[in-house]
Design a protein around this motif. Structure first.
Motif, PDB file in Angstrom:
ATOM      1  N   GLU A  18       1.314   5.847  -1.315  1.00 16.79           N
ATOM      2  CA  GLU A  18       0.034   6.104  -0.632  1.00 16.79           C
ATOM      3  C   GLU A  18      -0.020   7.525  -0.064  1.00 16.79           C
ATOM      4  O   GLU A  18      -1.053   7.948   0.443  1.00 16.79           O
ATOM      5  CB  GLU A  18      -0.092   5.073   0.508  1.00 16.79           C
ATOM      6  CG  GLU A  18      -1.465   4.894   1.098  1.00 16.79           C
ATOM      7  CD  GLU A  18      -1.443   3.908   2.277  1.00 16.79           C
ATOM      8  OE1 GLU A  18      -0.346   3.411   2.618  1.00 16.79           O
ATOM      9  OE2 GLU A  18      -2.509   3.658   2.860  1.00 16.79           O
ATOM     10  N   ASN A  19       1.090   8.240  -0.138  1.00 14.79           N
ATOM     11  CA  ASN A  19       1.154   9.547   0.509  1.00 14.79           C
ATOM     12  C   ASN A  19       0.077  10.530   0.054  1.00 14.79           C
ATOM     13  O   ASN A  19      -0.511  11.232   0.873  1.00 14.79           O
ATOM     14  CB  ASN A  19       2.526  10.195   0.281  1.00 14.79           C
ATOM     15  CG  ASN A  19       3.600   9.534   1.111  1.00 14.79           C
ATOM     16  OD1 ASN A  19       3.367   8.486   1.705  1.00 14.79           O
ATOM     17  ND2 ASN A  19       4.780  10.134   1.149  1.00 14.79           N
ATOM     18  N   PHE A  43      -2.903   9.960  -1.264  1.00 18.10           N
ATOM     19  CA  PHE A  43      -4.198   9.529  -0.722  1.00 18.10           C
ATOM     20  C   PHE A  43      -4.266   9.842   0.774  1.00 18.10           C
ATOM     21  O   PHE A  43      -5.276  10.358   1.269  1.00 18.10           O
ATOM     22  CB  PHE A  43      -4.360   8.018  -0.982  1.00 18.10           C
ATOM     23  CG  PHE A  43      -5.678   7.441  -0.573  1.00 18.10           C
ATOM     24  CD1 PHE A  43      -6.865   7.945  -1.067  1.00 18.10           C
ATOM     25  CD2 PHE A  43      -5.717   6.359   0.300  1.00 18.10           C
ATOM     26  CE1 PHE A  43      -8.088   7.385  -0.695  1.00 18.10           C
ATOM     27  CE2 PHE A  43      -6.930   5.793   0.673  1.00 18.10           C
ATOM     28  CZ  PHE A  43      -8.126   6.309   0.177  1.00 18.10           C
ATOM     29  N   GLY A  44      -3.172   9.561   1.468  1.00 14.64           N
ATOM     30  CA  GLY A  44      -3.110   9.835   2.894  1.00 14.64           C
ATOM     31  C   GLY A  44      -3.243  11.315   3.211  1.00 14.64           C
ATOM     32  O   GLY A  44      -3.952  11.707   4.145  1.00 14.64           O
ATOM     33  N   ALA A  45      -2.596  12.157   2.432  1.00 17.77           N
ATOM     34  CA  ALA A  45      -2.654  13.602   2.669  1.00 17.77           C
ATOM     35  C   ALA A  45      -4.070  14.125   2.412  1.00 17.77           C
ATOM     36  O   ALA A  45      -4.597  14.937   3.177  1.00 17.77           O
ATOM     37  CB  ALA A  45      -1.655  14.326   1.776  1.00 17.77           C
ATOM     38  N   PHE A  94       3.887  14.977   4.051  1.00 14.68           N
ATOM     39  CA  PHE A  94       3.680  13.589   3.617  1.00 14.68           C
ATOM     40  C   PHE A  94       4.626  13.239   2.492  1.00 14.68           C
ATOM     41  O   PHE A  94       5.057  14.090   1.762  1.00 14.68           O
ATOM     42  CB  PHE A  94       2.239  13.396   3.152  1.00 14.68           C
ATOM     43  CG  PHE A  94       1.307  13.222   4.301  1.00 14.68           C
ATOM     44  CD1 PHE A  94       1.281  12.021   4.990  1.00 14.68           C
ATOM     45  CD2 PHE A  94       0.487  14.248   4.704  1.00 14.68           C
ATOM     46  CE1 PHE A  94       0.440  11.858   6.063  1.00 14.68           C
ATOM     47  CE2 PHE A  94      -0.358  14.085   5.783  1.00 14.68           C
ATOM     48  CZ  PHE A  94      -0.386  12.892   6.461  1.00 14.68           C
ATOM     49  N   TYR A 143       0.140   6.855  11.313  1.00  9.54           N
ATOM     50  CA  TYR A 143      -0.550   6.956  10.033  1.00  9.54           C
ATOM     51  C   TYR A 143       0.224   6.155   8.988  1.00  9.54           C
ATOM     52  O   TYR A 143       1.441   5.964   9.101  1.00  9.54           O
ATOM     53  CB  TYR A 143      -0.630   8.439   9.648  1.00  9.54           C
ATOM     54  CG  TYR A 143      -1.690   8.795   8.631  1.00  9.54           C
ATOM     55  CD1 TYR A 143      -2.983   8.294   8.746  1.00  9.54           C
ATOM     56  CD2 TYR A 143      -1.410   9.653   7.563  1.00  9.54           C
ATOM     57  CE1 TYR A 143      -3.961   8.637   7.816  1.00  9.54           C
ATOM     58  CE2 TYR A 143      -2.378  10.002   6.633  1.00  9.54           C
ATOM     59  CZ  TYR A 143      -3.646   9.480   6.761  1.00  9.54           C
ATOM     60  OH  TYR A 143      -4.618   9.823   5.843  1.00  9.54           O
ATOM     61  N   ASN A 146      -6.922  12.462   2.617  1.00 13.08           N
ATOM     62  CA  ASN A 146      -7.819  12.019   3.688  1.00 13.08           C
ATOM     63  C   ASN A 146      -7.591  12.813   4.966  1.00 13.08           C
ATOM     64  O   ASN A 146      -8.543  13.209   5.643  1.00 13.08           O
ATOM     65  CB  ASN A 146      -7.608  10.529   3.974  1.00 13.08           C
ATOM     66  CG  ASN A 146      -8.204   9.652   2.904  1.00 13.08           C
ATOM     67  OD1 ASN A 146      -9.176  10.029   2.236  1.00 13.08           O
ATOM     68  ND2 ASN A 146      -7.624   8.479   2.703  1.00 13.08           N
ATOM     69  N   ALA A 147      -6.321  13.040   5.284  1.00  5.64           N
ATOM     70  CA  ALA A 147      -6.006  13.773   6.508  1.00  5.64           C
ATOM     71  C   ALA A 147      -6.524  15.207   6.402  1.00  5.64           C
ATOM     72  O   ALA A 147      -7.082  15.750   7.358  1.00  5.64           O
ATOM     73  CB  ALA A 147      -4.496  13.755   6.762  1.00  5.64           C
ATOM     74  N   TYR A 191       0.803  -1.234   0.000  1.00 10.63           N
ATOM     75  CA  TYR A 191       0.000   0.000   0.000  1.00 10.63           C
ATOM     76  C   TYR A 191       0.832   1.278   0.000  1.00 10.63           C
ATOM     77  O   TYR A 191       0.561   2.189  -0.764  1.00 10.63           O
ATOM     78  CB  TYR A 191      -1.042   0.015   1.141  1.00 10.63           C
ATOM     79  CG  TYR A 191      -1.736  -1.319   1.228  1.00 10.63           C
ATOM     80  CD1 TYR A 191      -2.421  -1.824   0.120  1.00 10.63           C
ATOM     81  CD2 TYR A 191      -1.631  -2.133   2.349  1.00 10.63           C
ATOM     82  CE1 TYR A 191      -2.998  -3.085   0.142  1.00 10.63           C
ATOM     83  CE2 TYR A 191      -2.205  -3.389   2.375  1.00 10.63           C
ATOM     84  CZ  TYR A 191      -2.880  -3.854   1.275  1.00 10.63           C
ATOM     85  OH  TYR A 191      -3.422  -5.095   1.286  1.00 10.63           O
ATOM     86  N   ILE A 192       1.842   1.339   0.871  1.00  3.67           N
ATOM     87  CA  ILE A 192       2.637   2.560   0.953  1.00  3.67           C
ATOM     88  C   ILE A 192       3.289   2.854  -0.395  1.00  3.67           C
ATOM     89  O   ILE A 192       3.427   4.013  -0.792  1.00  3.67           O
ATOM     90  CB  ILE A 192       3.694   2.469   2.098  1.00  3.67           C
ATOM     91  CG1 ILE A 192       4.280   3.822   2.404  1.00  3.67           C
ATOM     92  CG2 ILE A 192       4.784   1.451   1.793  1.00  3.67           C
ATOM     93  CD1 ILE A 192       3.358   4.792   3.060  1.00  3.67           C
TER      94      ILE A 192
END
Lengths: 126, 114, 99, 114, 126, 99
Positions: free
Chosen positions: D16-17, D19-21, D114, E39, D23-24, A13-14
């Protein structure tokens, strides 16, 4: 039969590398033998219970590759550090109760073995 | 004999890559011609006097000495760019200009990156 | 016989990353290179990677679509990117590199 | 009201960064002033026409549209350097020169990367 | 009392950030409240059974921080994808049987909550 | 009062990384910056980070030792790096950044 070895160092995923490795292996298995060595964070890939809501289950993908004939092995040192411990008994092709079937924890010497038996090597890392 | 070129381009200690590359290189020493190529941030590995005890991390300089038969090739332009030319460097390394460094990669059976 | 002189590169990093720059340097030295762009590697099409001399560029369709990158005329977008790449590295190349 | 500046400097889809950013940033929209700052490789997120179905990944362009109230600030020099100036870009983004981009970071309560 | 929030995105061992976060938190807890939000790959940090031969056990370090009063929370989406599933019951301060005591899986909204209650935020990512 | 104008940077990336370069640009703009070097950030001492004007540089002792990096005269190596950093960001600064 020629042999391809793929070395991975990222977890699922990462990065996209688990999925790219899956596609490479799927294509290669049609004509060749494929080894996959999971090193460093890549030992997280075969973890059971993955339930990604937005991605494809990486553990399942790699278990599928093992079923199709790829030799998927995880580095014992990296796995142990991260909490994946090998057991003596091999159940459904795996010696780790936290791993998907078909994927085994082995010594790093297995990487050397894989390399010496290979025709090509691909390494994917961030 | 097959040859494998491990390319390390990340700094030691901040990530596990350097330790991982050293271990991977070490296990193949008996079976293959192994070169550890230090490029980019990987060249920081060559500074003499590393003492990682207080970090609780393995001493990578000691590991390099322990595998004396490992060929360590260092990309000199990376070293110069990072201000390492005035530093005392580990003696067992081999400096290479860009041409020689690339030739070593090109003449290896495999190139594996960390 | 000439086929055997091919160098094959799989590039998955975006432009300006140290790995991409290294890939381009080695490809430029090759004389006969084939660069396969997958993942973030397809962003190299925005900075003219297809203009590297004596170098054929292939790009992965799904990765182009996800990133909304167009492949120009000089770029090959195979129906089965990964099979073509595997065939090339296993049968037709002198050296293979992944960056 | 507190303000948070999410700095994204990695390319979308390859990690994934992004997508993560997104969402955050999204979960704070009701409580804080939120800016997503695209810098370096983060600017690739702005290209119109992304279709990630065949990769089995979430469409990040759709997510950007879904959070229309999110301020997306794009570092223009990064965009130009990466050859994106000829591309059609997502309309809701805001281009900023380096001065304005840095000022937005400096005037935020927090900067998260991120 | 002032509050510091630390956001992590890397797993253990692969980067030094888990250890740096530990040292920051230890120093901060002497005078301040500390929140840690795990996270992306950082949700691997609290995994049980870690047995690193050459490093310091990161899960144990973070469990220790939780015991000393830090609020350590892991993103539910990231954790679920990677195979760490929350349960209803909280045992020893944790709602995940694969996690060290004191560390809980929560929604991403908890991050927003932490930020709005904080005085400073530190994010550590590769 | 002047104390309140301090900007504090924690830098853990080596020189030339995009994050380090961004950190240096913001520090140069600050007018009164304090840069704390930890982890691979201490490698910035080899490329003269302590010469950035109006900028005090602190480095973490354990990280210097591990990497065999010497801190020059202009660099402060505190006995308790992390406590000093925490004190600075919680009590004495206008803005805090981590790179």
């Amino acid at each position: 039969m020629k042999t391809l070895t793929i070395v991975l160092t990222d977890g699922p995923y990462i990065s996209e590398y688990a999925e790219i490795a899956y596609k490479l292996t799927e294509a290669a298995l049609k004509k060749y033998k494929v080894n996959i060595f999971l090193y460093l964070d890549a030992v997280h890939i075969p973890k059971k219970d993955q339930n990604p809501a937005f991605f494809i289950n990486a553990g399942q993908l790699f278990s599928e590759l093992a079923e199709k004939g790829a030799a998927v092995r995880a580095c014992a040192r990296c796995a142990g550090a991260r909490g994946y411990l090998p057991e003596e008994e091999i159940i459904q092709g795996s010696n780790c109760k936290d791993y998907f079937p078909g994927i085994r924890i082995t010594s790093l010497y297995e990487l050397s073995e894989m390399l010496s038996m290979s025709d090509r090597v691909i390494s994917l890392s961030r | 004999m097959k040859s494998v070129f491990y390319l390390l381009d990340t700094a030691p200690y901040g990530s596990e890559n350097a330790f991982g590359a050293l271990n991977a290189a070490a296990v193949s020493l008996n079976e293959m011609d192994v070169t550890l190529g230090l490029y980019g941030d990987g060249v920081y590995l060559t500074i003499v006097g590393q003492d990682s005890r207080k970090l609780g991390l393995p001493n990578l300089e000691d590991i390099l000495y322990a595998y004396g038969e490992l060929r360590v090739l260092v990309h000199e332009p990376s070293l110069v760019e990072r201000g390492l030319f005035g530093q005392t460097l580990i003696e067992t390394i081999e400096l290479a200009d860009e041409e020689d460094f690339f030739e070593a990669m090109e003449s290896s059976t495999y190139v594996i990156e960390f | 016989m000439k086929q055997e002189q091919l160098d094959v590169f799989l590039l998955t990093k975006p432009p300006f990353s140290p790995r991409s720059e290294l890939c381009l340097k080695l490809a430029a030295r090759s004389g006969k290179a084939r660069i396969y762009l997958a993942g973030d590697g397809v962003y190299n099409l925005l900075t003219g990677i297809e203009k590297v001399p004596e170098c054929d560029v292939y790009a992965c369709k799904e990765d182009l679509e996800a990133r909304a990158i167009m492949a120009g005329e000089k770029v090959t977008v195979p129906d089965d990117f990964y099979s073509d790449f595997i065939e090339d590295i296993m049968e037709h190349c002198r050296h293979e590199y992944t960056f």
